[in-house]
Design a protein around this motif. Structure first.
Motif, PDB file in Angstrom:
ATOM      1  N   MET A 120      11.871   3.012   5.014  1.00 33.52           N
ATOM      2  CA  MET A 120      12.561   2.537   6.209  1.00 33.52           C
ATOM      3  C   MET A 120      14.057   2.429   5.952  1.00 33.52           C
ATOM      4  N   VAL A 121      14.851   2.558   7.010  1.00 32.25           N
ATOM      5  CA  VAL A 121      16.280   2.259   6.941  1.00 32.25           C
ATOM      6  C   VAL A 121      16.435   0.741   6.870  1.00 32.25           C
ATOM      7  N   GLN A 122      17.261   0.272   5.963  1.00 34.31           N
ATOM      8  CA  GLN A 122      17.397  -1.170   5.754  1.00 34.31           C
ATOM      9  C   GLN A 122      18.758  -1.711   6.184  1.00 34.31           C
ATOM     10  N   ASN A 123      19.746  -0.839   6.340  1.00 31.26           N
ATOM     11  CA  ASN A 123      21.121  -1.318   6.492  1.00 31.26           C
ATOM     12  C   ASN A 123      21.457  -1.731   7.922  1.00 31.26           C
ATOM     13  N   ASN A 124      20.529  -2.372   8.599  1.00 34.35           N
ATOM     14  CA  ASN A 124      20.798  -2.952   9.913  1.00 34.35           C
ATOM     15  C   ASN A 124      19.839  -4.117  10.129  1.00 34.35           C
ATOM     16  N   PRO A 125      20.125  -5.007  11.063  1.00 36.95           N
ATOM     17  CA  PRO A 125      19.281  -6.196  11.252  1.00 36.95           C
ATOM     18  C   PRO A 125      17.825  -5.878  11.569  1.00 36.95           C
ATOM     19  N   ASP A 148      -2.415 -10.951  -4.871  1.00 39.46           N
ATOM     20  CA  ASP A 148      -3.589 -11.404  -5.619  1.00 39.46           C
ATOM     21  C   ASP A 148      -4.839 -10.591  -5.282  1.00 39.46           C
ATOM     22  N   ARG A 149      -4.642  -9.487  -4.572  1.00 39.51           N
ATOM     23  CA  ARG A 149      -5.744  -8.562  -4.287  1.00 39.51           C
ATOM     24  C   ARG A 149      -5.567  -7.238  -5.035  1.00 39.51           C
ATOM     25  N   ASN A 150      -4.729  -7.264  -6.077  1.00 40.30           N
ATOM     26  CA  ASN A 150      -4.498  -6.111  -6.950  1.00 40.30           C
ATOM     27  C   ASN A 150      -3.752  -4.985  -6.228  1.00 40.30           C
ATOM     28  N   VAL A 151      -2.695  -5.372  -5.515  1.00 38.97           N
ATOM     29  CA  VAL A 151      -1.902  -4.410  -4.745  1.00 38.97           C
ATOM     30  C   VAL A 151      -0.425  -4.556  -5.105  1.00 38.97           C
ATOM     31  N   LYS A 152       0.250  -3.431  -5.252  1.00 43.58           N
ATOM     32  CA  LYS A 152       1.699  -3.397  -5.460  1.00 43.58           C
ATOM     33  C   LYS A 152       2.324  -2.706  -4.249  1.00 43.58           C
ATOM     34  N   VAL A 153       3.249  -3.400  -3.580  1.00 45.19           N
ATOM     35  CA  VAL A 153       3.928  -2.849  -2.405  1.00 45.19           C
ATOM     36  C   VAL A 153       5.395  -2.644  -2.743  1.00 45.19           C
ATOM     37  N   ASP A 154       5.888  -1.432  -2.550  1.00 43.36           N
ATOM     38  CA  ASP A 154       7.288  -1.105  -2.823  1.00 43.36           C
ATOM     39  C   ASP A 154       8.015  -0.782  -1.524  1.00 43.36           C
ATOM     40  N   TRP A 155       9.251  -1.249  -1.412  1.00 42.42           N
ATOM     41  CA  TRP A 155      10.110  -0.950  -0.274  1.00 42.42           C
ATOM     42  C   TRP A 155      11.070   0.149  -0.693  1.00 42.42           C
ATOM     43  N   ILE A 156      11.054   1.263   0.019  1.00 42.16           N
ATOM     44  CA  ILE A 156      11.951   2.381  -0.274  1.00 42.16           C
ATOM     45  C   ILE A 156      12.948   2.490   0.862  1.00 42.16           C
ATOM     46  N   SER A 157      14.201   2.179   0.575  1.00 39.22           N
ATOM     47  CA  SER A 157      15.236   2.150   1.597  1.00 39.22           C
ATOM     48  C   SER A 157      15.915   3.515   1.718  1.00 39.22           C
ATOM     49  N   VAL A 158      15.998   3.999   2.954  1.00 40.07           N
ATOM     50  CA  VAL A 158      16.690   5.250   3.254  1.00 40.07           C
ATOM     51  C   VAL A 158      18.017   4.881   3.921  1.00 40.07           C
ATOM     52  N   PRO A 159      19.135   5.537   3.554  1.00 34.54           N
ATOM     53  CA  PRO A 159      20.453   5.084   4.024  1.00 34.54           C
ATOM     54  C   PRO A 159      20.700   5.235   5.523  1.00 34.54           C
TER      55      PRO A 159
END
Length: 373
Positions: free
Chosen positions: A95-100, A118-129
């Motif tokens: 997602m684009v992050q550089n706005n409200p 605690d359910r054995n999940v890793k969530v990563d946020w990938i910011s697109v400019p």
């Protein structure tokens, strides 16, 4: 007699020695057996913990869905299955992050990550400019290379469809939010508003406030973003039916408040009879600030927009933004991530392939009721 007694003592001694040897052997066997039993017990305990986590029977291993407390003012669209994944699940949100708005979406994604940790999940946020489809495509291809199990993403436009289809063909789960990557992509589910209907709804609000007459302008985030275009087209569907409303121009602000500010400043100079402004996407607070800084009285020029963000709602309370349609960015960030976990860990499909978010309109008259301080 003495020899006989000595023989008896010798015999007794031999018996005692033999008995000691037997007892020592039994003791050694008992210790060895105890050690083996302890190891087996430990292994069994470990296995039991894993199984109980997978079945959800061990309430201490995770917070059950019924006990999850949503942030104040939020109604969660999806609750996680009461299971712990057998193996680590990796989910990426793009997602684009550089706005409200992007930051509001991230709050939802972050809460999903917290709920699923605690359910054995890793969530990563990938910011697109920005909203460049090629940059989103690169991010998707990177997640394929990194072998994520699922991605959730802002669909941008039809240009993203080949990359989305590649990810699905590679076996990834792909859920989209806010904007579809075309009408025929292979994505498995979507969360968001009907962009065209949303544009119609907020467009009608502007028509009502202008009594169907006057000059107006449209500021859109990007003509290349499908969601923004659908809103613009939906609003135009309403506006164009008003014979006494005149469009003076349509402009891009790339979802940036400062650019909306500059556009409105120029509009006020070049169009002194301007009566209304519609901002399709990010940055309406910039437009409102331009009206305020120009000395325009609250409500003198009607300004309608989207998203109940803090920056926007502040200007609704002041009367400079006269109507704003919510689209629940928190759930757009949260729901697809949790739904992806439910599918991967428990085999549960989303409630619907397309999960609409209707949204409500806040105005200066009802904002304190709709968005309590």
């Amino acid at each position: 007699m003495v020899r006989k007694q000595r023989g008896l003592w010798q015999s007794a001694l031999l018996v005692l020695v033999a008995l000691a040897v037997v007892l020592a052997g039994c003791g050694g066997g008992s210790n060895s057996g105890s050690s083996s039993s302890s190891s087996s017990s430990s292994s069994s305990s470990s296995g039991s913990g894993s199984n109980s986590g997978s079945s959800g029977s061990d309430s201490a291993s995770f917070v059950k869905a019924a006990d999850i407390k949503a942030p104040e003012g939020v109604s969660l669209m999806v609750l996680p299955a009461d299971v712990v994944a057998d193996k680590r699940i990796r989910i990426a949100t793009i997602m684009v992050q550089n706005n409200p708005f992007g930051m509001a979406v991230k709050k939802g994604t972050d809460f999903a990550a917290e709920v699923l940790a605690d359910r054995n999940v890793k969530v990563d946020w990938i910011s697109v400019p920005d909203f460049d489809a090629k940059k989103f495509e690169e991010a998707i291809d990177n997640t394929i290379t990194a072998q994520y199990d699922a991605i959730t993403l802002f669909g941008v436009s039809e240009a993203l469809q080949p990359a989305v289809d590649r990810a699905v063909d590679e076996g990834m789960l792909v859920y989209t939010f806010n904007t579809e990557p075309g009408d025929n992509s292979k994505r498995q589910a979507y969360w968001g508003q009907d962009g065209f209907a949303g544009g119609q709804k907020i467009g009608q609000a502007l028509v009502d406030q202008l009594n169907g007459e006057g000059e107006y302008a449209i500021i859109t985030g990007s003509f290349a973003v499908l969601g923004h275009e659908l809103r613009r087209q939906g609003a135009r569907d309403v506006f164009d039916k008003q014979p006494n409303m005149k469009l003076v121009g349509e402009f891009e602000n790339q979802d940036k408040g400062e650019e909306a500010y500059n556009i409105v400043q120029n509009l006020l100079t070049s169009n002194p009879n301007l009566k209304g402004i519609y901002v399709t996407a990010g940055g309406p607070f910039g437009a409102a600030k331009a009206l305020k800084d120009a000395g325009i009285a609250p409500g003198q020029i009607k300004l309608v927009a989207h998203d109940w963000l803090d920056e926007t709602i502040a200007y609704v309370r002041e009367g400079y933004i006269t109507a704003v349609l919510d689209q629940d960015p928190f759930n757009q960030g949260y729901a697809p991530v949790v739904a992806a976990f439910n599918k991967l860990a428990a085999g549960q499909d989303p409630a619907n392939e397309i999960n609409w978010i209707e949204g409500d309109i806040a105005t200066p008259e009802n904002v304190n009721e709709k968005v309590p301080q």
